[in-house]
Design an enzyme around this catalytic site. Sequence first.
Site, PDB file in Angstrom:
ATOM      1  N   SER A 151       0.854  -1.190   0.000  1.00  0.00           N
ATOM      2  CA  SER A 151       0.000   0.000   0.000  1.00  0.00           C
ATOM      3  C   SER A 151       0.883   1.232   0.000  1.00  0.00           C
ATOM      4  O   SER A 151       1.989   1.214   0.575  1.00  0.00           O
ATOM      5  CB  SER A 151      -0.901   0.014   1.243  1.00  0.00           C
ATOM      6  OG  SER A 151      -1.574   1.261   1.370  1.00  0.00           O
ATOM      7  N   TYR A 164      -1.052  -0.952  10.524  1.00  0.00           N
ATOM      8  CA  TYR A 164      -1.274  -1.187   9.097  1.00  0.00           C
ATOM      9  C   TYR A 164      -0.118  -0.640   8.273  1.00  0.00           C
ATOM     10  O   TYR A 164       0.436  -1.343   7.417  1.00  0.00           O
ATOM     11  CB  TYR A 164      -2.587  -0.539   8.662  1.00  0.00           C
ATOM     12  CG  TYR A 164      -2.896  -0.721   7.198  1.00  0.00           C
ATOM     13  CD1 TYR A 164      -3.392  -1.929   6.729  1.00  0.00           C
ATOM     14  CD2 TYR A 164      -2.700   0.308   6.280  1.00  0.00           C
ATOM     15  CE1 TYR A 164      -3.679  -2.119   5.390  1.00  0.00           C
ATOM     16  CE2 TYR A 164      -2.980   0.127   4.936  1.00  0.00           C
ATOM     17  CZ  TYR A 164      -3.475  -1.075   4.503  1.00  0.00           C
ATOM     18  OH  TYR A 164      -3.754  -1.251   3.162  1.00  0.00           O
TER      19      TYR A 164
END
Length: 266
Positions: A151, A164
């Site tokens: 990401s 995350y």
Amino acid sequence: MTTVDGPAFPGDRVAGRTAVVTGAGSGLGRAITLALAARGARVVAVGRNRERLDAVAAEAKAMSGSIRVTAADVSDPASVAALAEEVADETVGILVNNAGVPGPVAPLVDIKPDEWDDVFATNVRGIYLMCRAFLPAMVERGVGDVINLASVSGKRPLTRRTPYTASKMAVIGLTATLAYEVGPAGVSVNCLSPGPVQGPRMTRNFNLEAERTGTTYEEAEEAFVSRAALHRMLTEDEVAAAVVAMLHMPGLCAADIDLSAGMVAR
């Protein structure tokens, strides 16, 4: 003419190959599964929810795609080992490690150790276990492709999402190192780092951000997408198309591709 996982293919590096896709029951995994099936790959769709996997399989079969489904938890070594044994009759030439969890939305000091561990168990250990299970056969054959989903959040600040973002940066590092381990054997390992993708996760995030800042959902969304050159989020199909495109770039190895609608990632 290039040899890809056995048969010779003049240009298409997807058709006729077997691809394992994790997290295939929804979201990006579903889109990637359908895109690969549409291009002629035989897809092994992996996820924890068999009902969702069966629904994706029905979609793939409706467009004449070749697919089999198997339930597994990529964070569990025994489950991954059972998965590898179950599909031992397949010649897996493509591995797409997509399974991931968003984790808590909170300041670091308020995140519990088990919440942190849960994120890394799926987002990082899951990739390690899947590669450990399926890479040896690729290395032995001297051909294969691994694409790990990271990401852009692993490369830019994302407040209140430390587990995350840290896990996605770990995926990028894992990808680069692994590429140098198996690249000499003819196996390519790459990373795709999407920006924000339309769907339930971003809806959740915008609702939480609006609540935290006392703004509306629309204002929270606008503050986020305004960072992107295209001034919008990605679609799941765009990410799936990028996976297919990466598989058609035979010289691509140890790469981390940003797909973010122009969001500044560094």
